[in-house]
Design an enzyme around this catalytic site. Structure first.
Site, PDB file in Angstrom:
ATOM      1  N   PRO A  13       0.777  -1.233   0.000  1.00  0.00           N
ATOM      2  CA  PRO A  13       0.000   0.000   0.000  1.00  0.00           C
ATOM      3  C   PRO A  13       0.816   1.295   0.000  1.00  0.00           C
ATOM      4  O   PRO A  13       0.266   2.354  -0.276  1.00  0.00           O
ATOM      5  CB  PRO A  13      -0.829  -0.102   1.283  1.00  0.00           C
ATOM      6  CG  PRO A  13      -0.068  -1.023   2.160  1.00  0.00           C
ATOM      7  CD  PRO A  13       0.637  -1.994   1.250  1.00  0.00           C
ATOM      8  N   ASP A  36       4.560   2.157 -11.675  1.00  0.00           N
ATOM      9  CA  ASP A  36       3.685   3.327 -11.771  1.00  0.00           C
ATOM     10  C   ASP A  36       3.765   4.276 -10.600  1.00  0.00           C
ATOM     11  O   ASP A  36       4.580   4.119  -9.704  1.00  0.00           O
ATOM     12  CB  ASP A  36       2.210   3.041 -12.076  1.00  0.00           C
ATOM     13  CG  ASP A  36       1.710   1.663 -11.792  1.00  0.00           C
ATOM     14  OD1 ASP A  36       1.288   1.014 -12.737  1.00  0.00           O
ATOM     15  OD2 ASP A  36       1.743   1.259 -10.612  1.00  0.00           O
ATOM     16  N   LYS A  58       3.824   8.207 -15.678  1.00  0.00           N
ATOM     17  CA  LYS A  58       3.933   9.558 -16.218  1.00  0.00           C
ATOM     18  C   LYS A  58       4.753   9.481 -17.485  1.00  0.00           C
ATOM     19  O   LYS A  58       5.853   8.946 -17.477  1.00  0.00           O
ATOM     20  CB  LYS A  58       4.720  10.397 -15.207  1.00  0.00           C
ATOM     21  CG  LYS A  58       3.996  11.611 -14.717  1.00  0.00           C
ATOM     22  CD  LYS A  58       4.927  12.462 -13.912  1.00  0.00           C
ATOM     23  CE  LYS A  58       4.651  12.410 -12.426  1.00  0.00           C
ATOM     24  NZ  LYS A  58       5.826  12.814 -11.656  1.00  0.00           N
ATOM     25  N   GLY A  89       1.121  -0.767  -7.451  1.00  0.00           N
ATOM     26  CA  GLY A  89       0.711  -0.450  -6.083  1.00  0.00           C
ATOM     27  C   GLY A  89      -0.250  -1.495  -5.525  1.00  0.00           C
ATOM     28  O   GLY A  89      -1.033  -2.076  -6.272  1.00  0.00           O
ATOM     29  N   GLY A  90      -0.158  -1.763  -4.234  1.00  0.00           N
ATOM     30  CA  GLY A  90      -1.097  -2.678  -3.579  1.00  0.00           C
ATOM     31  C   GLY A  90      -0.933  -4.091  -4.098  1.00  0.00           C
ATOM     32  O   GLY A  90       0.174  -4.626  -4.172  1.00  0.00           O
ATOM     33  N   ASP A  91      -2.041  -4.705  -4.456  1.00  0.00           N
ATOM     34  CA  ASP A  91      -2.029  -6.040  -5.069  1.00  0.00           C
ATOM     35  C   ASP A  91      -2.225  -5.875  -6.585  1.00  0.00           C
ATOM     36  O   ASP A  91      -3.056  -5.075  -7.011  1.00  0.00           O
ATOM     37  CB  ASP A  91      -3.169  -6.888  -4.489  1.00  0.00           C
ATOM     38  CG  ASP A  91      -3.173  -8.275  -5.107  1.00  0.00           C
ATOM     39  OD1 ASP A  91      -2.463  -9.148  -4.577  1.00  0.00           O
ATOM     40  OD2 ASP A  91      -3.837  -8.480  -6.136  1.00  0.00           O
ATOM     41  N   MET A 171     -10.517   4.888  -5.744  1.00  0.00           N
ATOM     42  CA  MET A 171     -10.695   5.785  -6.908  1.00  0.00           C
ATOM     43  C   MET A 171     -12.036   6.500  -6.853  1.00  0.00           C
ATOM     44  O   MET A 171     -12.689   6.696  -7.892  1.00  0.00           O
ATOM     45  CB  MET A 171     -10.567   4.982  -8.219  1.00  0.00           C
ATOM     46  CG  MET A 171      -9.187   4.393  -8.391  1.00  0.00           C
ATOM     47  SD  MET A 171      -9.015   3.402  -9.874  1.00  0.00           S
ATOM     48  CE  MET A 171      -9.770   1.868  -9.362  1.00  0.00           C
TER      49      MET A 171
HETATM   50  N1  SAH Z   1      -3.898  -2.298  -6.753  1.00  0.00           N
HETATM   51  C1  SAH Z   1      -4.095  -1.223  -5.811  1.00  0.00           C
HETATM   52  C2  SAH Z   1      -5.235  -0.317  -6.204  1.00  0.00           C
HETATM   53  C3  SAH Z   1      -5.031   0.393  -7.532  1.00  0.00           C
HETATM   54  S1  SAH Z   1      -6.302   1.531  -7.900  1.00  0.00           S
HETATM   55  C4  SAH Z   1      -4.285  -1.828  -4.412  1.00  0.00           C
HETATM   56  O1  SAH Z   1      -4.451  -3.043  -4.268  1.00  0.00           O
HETATM   57  O2  SAH Z   1      -4.219  -1.077  -3.448  1.00  0.00           O
HETATM   58  C5  SAH Z   1      -5.643   3.025  -7.237  1.00  0.00           C
HETATM   59  C6  SAH Z   1      -6.468   3.489  -6.057  1.00  0.00           C
HETATM   60  O3  SAH Z   1      -6.116   2.735  -4.903  1.00  0.00           O
HETATM   61  C7  SAH Z   1      -6.235   4.935  -5.666  1.00  0.00           C
HETATM   62  O4  SAH Z   1      -7.001   5.816  -6.442  1.00  0.00           O
HETATM   63  C8  SAH Z   1      -6.690   4.910  -4.220  1.00  0.00           C
HETATM   64  O5  SAH Z   1      -8.096   4.926  -4.120  1.00  0.00           O
HETATM   65  C9  SAH Z   1      -6.217   3.548  -3.759  1.00  0.00           C
HETATM   66  N2  SAH Z   1      -4.895   3.607  -3.106  1.00  0.00           N
HETATM   67  C10 SAH Z   1      -3.796   2.923  -3.475  1.00  0.00           C
HETATM   68  N3  SAH Z   1      -2.782   3.173  -2.624  1.00  0.00           N
HETATM   69  C11 SAH Z   1      -3.259   4.019  -1.686  1.00  0.00           C
HETATM   70  C12 SAH Z   1      -2.717   4.635  -0.522  1.00  0.00           C
HETATM   71  N4  SAH Z   1      -1.459   4.418  -0.125  1.00  0.00           N
HETATM   72  N5  SAH Z   1      -3.518   5.437   0.202  1.00  0.00           N
HETATM   73  C13 SAH Z   1      -4.796   5.645  -0.150  1.00  0.00           C
HETATM   74  N6  SAH Z   1      -5.354   5.111  -1.241  1.00  0.00           N
HETATM   75  C14 SAH Z   1      -4.611   4.297  -1.993  1.00  0.00           C
END
Ligand code: SAH
Length: 260
Positions: A13, A36, A58, A89-91, A171
């Site tokens: 995250p 990204d 970007k 980002g994230g998963d 989002m």
């Molecule tokens: N794959 C990612 C999500 C991608 S979509 C996941 O699993 O987290 C991108 C959205 O994820 C952003 O617009 C926001 O809503 C959320 N997001 C991702 N990282 C974040 C963070 N550190 N803090 C808050 N929102 C986050």
């Protein structure tokens, strides 16, 4: 030439040390890194000095690189025989079009692996002191996007309002006011606890917490914008008891394994 392979890696995250051991291992041996906007610089810096670096969050005119071009870049790098890490980002499979990238690789017959990551939808909330479930307050959760592909039917917030359990909306910031309104119109009590968490799990994390009918005002007062999580449900109240200040830990030093 033998094709390279692509690893679709979840970066977690935000806090760099929340990446998985396997994900970090992949980055440290990457020959091309495609990353990204939401990925921390600290993770990107873990790539070897001679790794080809592609920031697809970007392009030169500051717009994200279009998805077909990203898919093509992954295929092209692999066809040049490189081991490619696609760091997301994230998963990788929670929104962000990771599944489409995997489909493009499968179609091009490029070998690939997925390295799951901690989604902001769960881990980001935890860092804000909000457990996504709790036996007394939420028996389940729903992760929903506020942003649908153009031309798709809009989300039916009236129906989503009827769901039990925690709603986590990604989002959704540009539509925050309308989402809150529609959830209330659909039957969620205006007093339902709700919060917005910006830059979750990073040092600059900021939170606004209140109720469905006050959230928009609070978010405006605190100046919160995307990227942020919107969370609706009684678990938000647990923040008062469960919020914590994370210690900043260095990325683990792990002995590199050779990737096949
Ligand atoms: N794959 C990612 C999500 C991608 S979509 C996941 O699993 O987290 C991108 C959205 O994820 C952003 O617009 C926001 O809503 C959320 N997001 C991702 N990282 C974040 C963070 N550190 N803090 C808050 N929102 C986050």
């Amino acid at each position: 030439m033998k094709s390279g392979k692509v690893w679709l890696v979840g970066a977690g995250p935000g806090d760099a040390s929340l990446i998985t051991v396997k994900g970090l291992d992949c980055i440290r041996q990457a020959q091309a890194l495609v990353y990204d906007r939401l990925v921390s610089a600290e993770l990107v810096q873990q790539a070897p000095g001679d790794c080809e670096m592609y920031n697809v969050g970007k392009n030169p005119d500051r717009h994200p690189v279009p998805q077909p071009q990203i898919n093509q870049l992954l295929v092209d790098c692999a066809r040049r025989g490189l081991n490619v890490v696609r760091l997301k980002g994230g998963d990788p499979y929670v929104f962000g079009r990771g599944a489409e990238e995997a489909e493009a690789l499968a179609q091009a017959q490029i070998p690939f692996e997925v390295v799951p990551g901690i989604s902001s939808a769960i881990g980001g909330l935890a860092y804000a002191g909000i457990p996504v479930t709790h036996r007394d307050y939420a028996s389940g959760f729903h992760v929903i996007t506020g942003h649908l592909r153009q031309g798709n039917e809009p989300q039916d917030w009236g129906q989503l309002a009827k769901l039990e359990g925690t709603l986590v909306i990604l989002m959704g910031m540009t539509q925050l006011a309308s989402i809150c309104q529609q959830l209330i119109a659909g039957g969620k009590p205006a007093s339902t606890p709700a919060a917005v968490v910006m830059h979750a799990s990073q040092q600059r994390q900021k939170i606004a917490a209140g109720r469905l009918d006050t959230l928009v005002e609070q978010v405006a007062a605190a100046g919160l914008t995307a990227p942020a999580l919107i969370v609706v449900g009684n678990v938000v109240n647990l923040r008062e008891c469960l919020a914590f200040v994370p210690e900043q830990l260095p990325l683990a030093v792990i002995p590199p394994r050779m990737l096949s």
